[in-house]
Design a protein around this motif. Structure first.
Motif, short mmCIF file in Angstrom:
data_model
loop_
_atom_site.label_atom_id
_atom_site.label_comp_id
_atom_site.label_asym_id
_atom_site.label_seq_id
_atom_site.Cartn_x
_atom_site.Cartn_y
_atom_site.Cartn_z
N VAL A 189 34.64 -10.29 -45.26
CA VAL A 189 34.71 -8.97 -45.71
C VAL A 189 32.62 -8.05 -44.92
CG1 VAL A 189 35.46 -6.52 -46.11
CG2 VAL A 189 36.67 -8.54 -45.49
N PHE A 190 32.62 -8.57 -46.55
CA PHE A 190 31.08 -8.03 -46.77
C PHE A 190 30.10 -8.10 -45.56
CE2 PHE A 190 31.80 -8.62 -51.67
CZ PHE A 190 32.71 -7.83 -51.64
N THR A 191 29.98 -9.65 -44.91
CA THR A 191 29.30 -9.45 -44.03
C THR A 191 29.29 -8.27 -42.91
OG1 THR A 191 29.22 -11.59 -44.68
CG2 THR A 191 28.39 -11.07 -42.18
N ARG A 192 31.27 -8.58 -42.64
CA ARG A 192 31.17 -7.22 -41.93
C ARG A 192 31.17 -6.05 -42.21
NH1 ARG A 192 37.32 -7.24 -39.69
NH2 ARG A 192 36.10 -5.12 -38.40
N ALA A 193 31.50 -5.54 -43.07
CA ALA A 193 30.89 -3.62 -43.18
C ALA A 193 29.70 -3.93 -43.49
CB ALA A 193 31.17 -4.22 -44.98
N GLU A 194 28.54 -4.70 -43.84
CA GLU A 194 26.97 -4.86 -43.58
C GLU A 194 26.95 -4.34 -41.80
OE1 GLU A 194 24.50 -6.70 -46.66
OE2 GLU A 194 25.78 -8.33 -46.90
N ASN A 195 27.37 -5.28 -41.30
CA ASN A 195 26.90 -5.55 -39.90
C ASN A 195 26.86 -4.40 -38.98
OD1 ASN A 195 25.33 -7.71 -39.84
ND2 ASN A 195 26.69 -8.66 -39.34
N ALA B 9 29.59 2.45 -45.08
CA ALA B 9 28.77 2.93 -46.25
C ALA B 9 29.49 3.16 -47.12
CB ALA B 9 28.84 4.69 -46.24
N VAL B 10 31.07 2.97 -47.21
CA VAL B 10 32.33 2.94 -48.70
C VAL B 10 33.58 2.30 -48.46
CG1 VAL B 10 33.01 4.40 -50.11
CG2 VAL B 10 31.04 5.74 -48.87
N MET B 11 33.17 1.28 -49.06
CA MET B 11 34.64 0.41 -49.39
C MET B 11 35.60 1.01 -50.92
SD MET B 11 34.64 -3.77 -49.06
CE MET B 11 33.38 -3.36 -47.36
N VAL B 12 36.41 1.64 -50.62
CA VAL B 12 37.31 0.86 -52.10
C VAL B 12 38.08 -0.01 -52.26
CG1 VAL B 12 39.53 2.33 -52.91
CG2 VAL B 12 37.55 3.50 -51.56
N PHE B 13 38.33 -0.68 -53.41
CA PHE B 13 39.33 -1.86 -53.48
C PHE B 13 40.15 -0.99 -54.44
CE2 PHE B 13 34.55 -3.11 -53.58
CZ PHE B 13 35.06 -3.79 -52.60
N ASP B 14 41.46 -0.80 -53.77
CA ASP B 14 42.74 -1.05 -54.82
C ASP B 14 44.02 -1.87 -54.85
OD1 ASP B 14 44.05 -0.47 -52.25
OD2 ASP B 14 44.15 1.22 -52.40
N THR C 157 32.51 4.37 -41.51
CA THR C 157 32.11 4.52 -42.48
C THR C 157 32.57 3.98 -43.77
OG1 THR C 157 32.24 6.21 -42.21
CG2 THR C 157 30.26 5.86 -41.42
N LEU C 158 33.90 4.31 -43.90
CA LEU C 158 35.14 4.49 -45.10
C LEU C 158 36.26 2.67 -44.46
CD1 LEU C 158 36.04 5.18 -47.88
CD2 LEU C 158 37.20 7.07 -46.40
N TRP C 159 35.33 1.76 -45.89
CA TRP C 159 37.09 0.79 -45.63
C TRP C 159 37.54 1.05 -47.31
CZ3 TRP C 159 35.07 -4.11 -42.34
CH2 TRP C 159 34.02 -4.10 -40.85
N ARG C 160 38.43 0.06 -47.16
CA ARG C 160 39.66 -0.01 -47.80
C ARG C 160 40.36 -1.29 -48.01
NH1 ARG C 160 42.04 3.90 -51.53
NH2 ARG C 160 41.73 5.10 -49.90
N SER D 181 44.52 -13.15 -45.69
CA SER D 181 45.82 -13.41 -46.78
C SER D 181 46.02 -12.84 -48.58
CB SER D 181 46.10 -15.83 -46.61
OG SER D 181 44.98 -15.36 -47.66
N ARG D 182 44.80 -12.94 -48.38
CA ARG D 182 44.99 -11.95 -50.11
C ARG D 182 44.70 -10.28 -50.31
NH1 ARG D 182 46.10 -16.36 -49.77
NH2 ARG D 182 45.41 -18.35 -52.11
N PHE D 183 44.06 -9.99 -49.11
CA PHE D 183 44.04 -8.58 -49.23
C PHE D 183 44.83 -7.70 -47.68
CE2 PHE D 183 39.58 -9.85 -48.96
CZ PHE D 183 39.33 -9.77 -47.42
N THR D 184 44.58 -6.28 -47.94
CA THR D 184 44.50 -5.97 -46.49
C THR D 184 43.40 -5.22 -46.27
OG1 THR D 184 46.11 -3.82 -47.16
CG2 THR D 184 47.21 -6.01 -46.13
N LEU D 185 42.70 -5.77 -45.01
CA LEU D 185 41.80 -4.28 -45.21
C LEU D 185 42.14 -3.40 -43.69
CD1 LEU D 185 38.58 -4.13 -44.96
CD2 LEU D 185 38.51 -5.66 -42.74
N THR D 186 41.89 -1.93 -44.08
CA THR D 186 42.14 -1.10 -43.69
C THR D 186 40.89 -0.35 -43.08
OG1 THR D 186 44.04 -0.52 -44.81
CG2 THR D 186 43.18 1.60 -43.21
N GLU D 187 40.43 0.29 -41.93
CA GLU D 187 39.31 0.53 -41.37
C GLU D 187 39.13 1.82 -41.22
OE1 GLU D 187 37.54 -1.78 -38.84
OE2 GLU D 187 37.93 -3.46 -39.63
N HIS D 188 39.25 3.30 -42.40
CA HIS D 188 39.67 4.76 -42.43
C HIS D 188 38.75 5.09 -41.18
CE1 HIS D 188 42.92 4.81 -44.87
NE2 HIS D 188 41.78 3.36 -46.15
#
Length: 281
Positions: A40-46, A50-55, A15-18, A5-12
């Motif tokens: 999201v951090f838990t999901r990304a680790e699992n 490789a890269v997460m961008v925050f904008d 290995t690259l999420w935003r 609810s506080r951000f959108t997560l885009t899985e480009h």
């Protein structure tokens, strides 16, 4: 996980999420954002990201600061002094994630927003539209999320004092000069640079990325206990008359709304300083 609810997560890609912050009216940091990012951090680790961008979806506010209206949270913190605050734990986790983290900064990042940036691996800013700072001294409070620990290694002792004692904003160009961010770019060039760098890193070997992160962290990260001490000092300050006086007047003037108070917070905090023994309310 459920839809944030506080951000959108885009899985480009695999290995690259935003993560794009989008929490109207001014992108406040709060407990919900903290818990959603933790998921999201838990999901990304699992998932082997490789890269997460925050904008930010808001060009005027990247992350304004922590939600200072959360009285229930303050009551809980003061009643459970042995606990590490969730946002502090999140920032510690962010700094240790086994992947590359990049902050792409356009808009205001003050207080907890600046603290979030400092916990990422790399920070790139719009020269014209980034506004970064730690205003807390004007609220009669220490910075809670670790700048006193993280800034000296980036900008040096003297500039750390300038940032934390002065409580003033700096633009992207000055942040680059000080080492607060890696580099600043004309606003029209920021997205292209970050996208190219993130895509390049995302194409490389994940285990090598993890190894680099591990050994750089060995050389640069301070003990976790220092961060708990700082957030404890912040919450103690929030419970004192000086902070409550400034906070009361700022909320009346438009704090946490899309207002001139939020656009020029370092100026506004000086208008409402607490003077013990005066007839101030």
């Amino acid at each position: 996980m459920s839809t944030p609810s506080r951000f959108t997560l885009t899985e480009h890609s695999l290995t690259l999420w935003r993560v794009t912050f989008d929490n109207a009216p001014v992108n406040l940091v709060d407990g919900t954002l903290t818990s959603e990012l933790d998921e999201v951090f838990t999901r990304a680790e699992n998932a082997g990201v490789a890269v997460m961008v925050f904008d930010s979806a808001d060009p005027e506010f990247y992350l304004a600061h922590y939600d200072l209206s959360a009285k229930d949270e303050l009551d809980h913190v003061l009643a459970h002094p042995e606990e590490v605050h969730p946002y502090t734990a999140l920032l510690i986790r962010l700094s240790k994630l086994p992947l590359a983290t990049i902050a792409s900064i356009r808009g205001i990042a003050r207080g907890a927003g600046s603290e979030f940036l400092l916990a990422t691996d790399m920070r790139f800013a719009s020269r014209e539209k980034a506004v970064i700072g730690q205003f807390e001294i004007g609220m009669s409070a220490i910075t809670g999320g670790g700048p006193a620990t993280r800034l000296p290694g980036l900008v040096g002792r003297g500039r750390t004092f300038e940032i934390l004692y002065g409580g003033l904003d700096m633009d992207g160009a000055r942040a680059e000069q000080y080492g607060y961010v890696n580099r600043s770019f004309p606003d029209s060039e920021l997205d292209g640079f970050v996208d190219e760098l993130a895509s390049r890193i995302a194409s490389l070997d994940l285990q090598t990325i993890k190894d680099i992160k591990y050994f750089v962290n060995l050389a640069t990260l301070r003990p976790d206990a220092e961060f708990k001490d700082q957030i404890d000092a912040f919450w103690a300050a929030v419970n004192r008359p000086a902070q409550q006086h400034v906070g009361k007047h700022l909320f009346e003037a438009g704090l946490q709304q899309r207002s001139e108070v939020e656009r020029d917070l370092p100026h506004w905090v000086t208008r409402f300083q607490y003077r013990p023994g005066s007839d101030q309310e």
